[in-house]
Write an enzyme that holds these catalytic residues in place. Structure first.
Site, PDB file in Angstrom:
ATOM      1  N   LYS A 179      -8.869  -5.895  -0.529  1.00  0.00           N
ATOM      2  CA  LYS A 179     -10.344  -6.256   0.105  1.00  0.00           C
ATOM      3  C   LYS A 179     -11.317  -6.185  -0.874  1.00  0.00           C
ATOM      4  O   LYS A 179     -12.142  -7.108  -0.848  1.00  0.00           O
ATOM      5  CB  LYS A 179     -10.512  -5.504   1.230  1.00  0.00           C
ATOM      6  CG  LYS A 179      -9.923  -6.096   2.481  1.00  0.00           C
ATOM      7  CD  LYS A 179     -10.645  -6.811   3.581  1.00  0.00           C
ATOM      8  CE  LYS A 179      -9.807  -7.780   4.280  1.00  0.00           C
ATOM      9  NZ  LYS A 179     -10.169  -8.047   5.970  1.00  0.00           N
ATOM     10  N   ASP A 251      -8.220  -2.017   9.262  1.00  0.00           N
ATOM     11  CA  ASP A 251      -6.990  -2.037   9.843  1.00  0.00           C
ATOM     12  C   ASP A 251      -6.724  -0.624  10.629  1.00  0.00           C
ATOM     13  O   ASP A 251      -5.743   0.050  10.274  1.00  0.00           O
ATOM     14  CB  ASP A 251      -6.009  -2.037   8.580  1.00  0.00           C
ATOM     15  CG  ASP A 251      -5.846  -3.534   8.265  1.00  0.00           C
ATOM     16  OD1 ASP A 251      -6.426  -4.580   8.758  1.00  0.00           O
ATOM     17  OD2 ASP A 251      -4.844  -3.961   7.340  1.00  0.00           O
ATOM     18  N   ASP A 273     -13.999  -5.645  10.032  1.00  0.00           N
ATOM     19  CA  ASP A 273     -13.605  -6.916   9.674  1.00  0.00           C
ATOM     20  C   ASP A 273     -12.595  -7.555  10.413  1.00  0.00           C
ATOM     21  O   ASP A 273     -12.534  -8.670  10.812  1.00  0.00           O
ATOM     22  CB  ASP A 273     -13.254  -6.873   8.102  1.00  0.00           C
ATOM     23  CG  ASP A 273     -12.958  -8.294   7.621  1.00  0.00           C
ATOM     24  OD1 ASP A 273     -13.875  -8.957   7.906  1.00  0.00           O
ATOM     25  OD2 ASP A 273     -11.771  -8.435   7.164  1.00  0.00           O
TER      26      ASP A 273
END
Ligand code: NAI
Length: 542
Positions: A179, A251, A273
């Site tokens: 990321k 995550d 995100d």
């Protein structure tokens, strides 16, 4: 140096004065390899350590690309690029930028999933921080051990819900690394100002635990109060060590994702995100699709397959966008049909958490419905009973959008929007080619994983741009309003606005330029110059 904050280039110069010889070549931020000039080689003690030819960045990038092309599978390509990143970051980003469409899926989704699964087997050099629970008393010290002082963006995960492949324990570190590479590649955040972090709180993945090479804390995953305390200690340590840093939560499992976001969003510059970034990019795709068909957003009917943290985040942004077009909250909510592993989310169910219950359809709307065997209300029943205009998949159920469902959807609306968003590719609800075939080419499609010729509804359209905007404007909070502004600005750049047959989202090659515009929208137009100055471009010459 244009594009580089002054304080940063001072730091680089100071560091460069200290680092010489082999040590300098081992520093991926400062290393230029064969691009060091003769004069630099003399001054920095590099003669003899490098071959005599002096090259340009372009020549180096050419060699790296040749080497990359010699790799025979995606994981090998990922390993190669990661090694390049650890050797010479400018060169790494140059190669990525020159071949963005080919390399992005290798550095990030879907290949990064494999890299996380194999983390302990492909581990080479350290990158980022691994904050392991048994060392919790030393959190501050570990943060202080970070390689570069001034950090603008942290991406942190606990590795419990890596893409669609579940608990990978310490292997989850691959995700923040990937990321942040995109924060730099697209947003232009300087690589030395990014910090990937994995909170190593154990794993319940038996395969990992049994693996003799597993590199993380060999322990079942921490939960409950001990987990919350560890997270709190982590946040407190970040606040003290790096005040004002942007922290992206990444995550986390559904049960933690929303809780952590709600707990810390008013305390830190932070966002999730998976929830907010996904929601914003899906909203951008949907706004583009509705714009391309000439309809109004407020008139749509949405079916969501999957009602987890990602889906609920998307539904919330869609609902807000409908309200912005004049609907009341309850009128907007009535347009959402959520289906989870227990079927349609309706008011007769007693297994719904408050977030899902907000979208529960009243039983009165279902009285004359055709139901499946045993009274079930699955996806095909919902599609049969209503006139949906959009179908969004965030379920991880491969192939869930089958021919019958798509044909029924496309029978009732001219240009249905279909977003099979689950990652990685093997979890995708449908192949875009099938969606087009079954809808006689009428479906407007964007997918979560990359497929040739299809807009990829990937958060990468949002988070690097929002990060750039937030960093450049020195914002104190990341708000949902900023994310929605980002979505609307992204939709303004949709190729489908010009040509209804064109993709819903801009091509990857345009991402940096679009990210700058999105960042300006987030930061405020008066900060355009500051946004442009903050966007780093991979080039030597600091
Ligand atoms: P989650 O675990 O919170 O949610 C999954 C949802 O799917 C749950 O509501 C579950 O009940 C439902 N589901 C699972 N099996 C089902 C079945 N057989 N029938 C009906 N419903 C079923 O996961 P999360 O975080 O919401 O992510 C879901 C997917 O979305 C993942 O594949 C993830 O990679 C993907 N995703 C994609 C993004 C993108 O930008 N394209 C961003 C974030 C997530």
């Amino acid at each position: 140096m244009p594009g580089v904050p002054a304080a940063y280039s001072e730091w680089v110069n100071a560091t460069k004065r200290r680092l010489r010889g082999a040590e300098l070549l081992a520093n991926p931020i400062l290393n230029r390899g064969t691009a060091f000039t003769d004069a630099e080689r003399s001054a920095l003690g590099l003669h003899g350590l490098l071959p005599p030819q002096v090259e340009t960045l372009e020549e180096q990038a050419q060699r790296a690309w040749e080497a990359y092309q010699r790799k025979s599978d995606d994981l090998e390509r990922h390993i190669y690029l990661r090694a390049l990143q650890d050797a010479n970051e400018v060169l790494f980003y140059r190669v990525l930028l020159d071949h963005i469409a080919e390399t992005m899926p290798v550095v990030y989704t879907p290949v990064v999933a494999e890299a996380c699964r194999e983390f302990s087997h492909i581990y080479r050099r350290p990158r980022g921080l691994i904050l392991s629970y048994p060392r919790r008393a030393e959190l501050r010290t570990m943060l202080r051990n970070r390689p570069y002082r001034k950090v603008d963006v942290i991406v942190a995960t606990d590795g419990e819900r890596v893409l669609g492949i579940g608990d990978q324990g310490v292997g989850g570190l691959g995700i923040p690394i990937g990321k942040l590479a995109l924060y730099t590649l697209i947003g232009g955040i300087h690589p030395a100002r990014t910090l990937p972090i994995v909170l190593d709180v154990g794993t319940n993945n038996q395969e990992r635990l049994r693996d003799p090479e597993y590199l993380g804390w060999r322990h079942e995953r921490l939960d409950g109060a001990a987990y919350d305390e560890f997270l709190e200690e982590f946040v407190a340590a970040v606040e003290e060590e790096m005040p004002g840093v942007l922290l992206q939560w990444e995550d986390f499992a559904t049960r933690h994702a929303r809780t952590l976001l709600d707990r810390y969003r008013e305390r830190l510059l932070s966002f999730n995100d998976d929830i907010q970034g996904t929601a914003a990019v899906a909203l951008a795709a949907a706004l583009s699709a509705v714009g391309a068909t000439g309809g109004r957003f407020r008139d749509q009917q949405w079916v969501f397959f999957g009602a987890g943290s990602a889906a609920l985040g998307v539904a919330d942004y869609f609902r807000t966008a409908m309200q912005q077009e004049g609907l009341s909250q309850s009128e907007a909510r009535a347009a959402f049909w959520l289906v989870d592993s227990n079927g349609l989310v309706h008011q007769g169910r007693d297994d719904l958490n408050p977030e899902k219950r907000a979208y529960a359809q009243p039983l009165a709307r279902l009285v004359n419905w055709r139901r499946g065997p045993g009274g079930a209300l699955g996806l095909s029943d919902v599609i049969h009973n209503i006139r949906a205009t959009g179908l969004i998949g965030l379920s991880t159920v491969a192939g869930a959008f089958d021919e019958g469902i798509v044909r029924e959807l496309a029978r009732k609306v001219d240009r249905p929007l279909i977003l099979p968003l689950s990652n990685p590719t093997e979890c995708c609800e449908a192949h875009p080619d099938d969606l087009r075939r079954w809808s006689d080419g009428r479906a407007l499609v964007a997918s979560g994983s990359p497929f040739p010729g299809v807009a990829q509804c990937n958060n990468v359209y949002i988070f690097p741009a929002v990060g750039l905007g937030v960093v450049a404007s020195r914002a104190h909070r990341v708000t949902d309003a900023m994310m929605m502004t980002a979505a609307r600005e992204l939709a303004r750049h949709s190729p489908a606005r010009q040509d209804p047959k064109a993709p819903l989202l801009p091509p990857l090659e345009d991402l940096r330029e679009v990210a700058r515009e999105v960042a300006v929208a987030v930061a405020g137009k008066r900060l355009r110059a500051r946004v442009a100055a903050a966007q780093w471009t991979p080039a030597y010459g600091l």
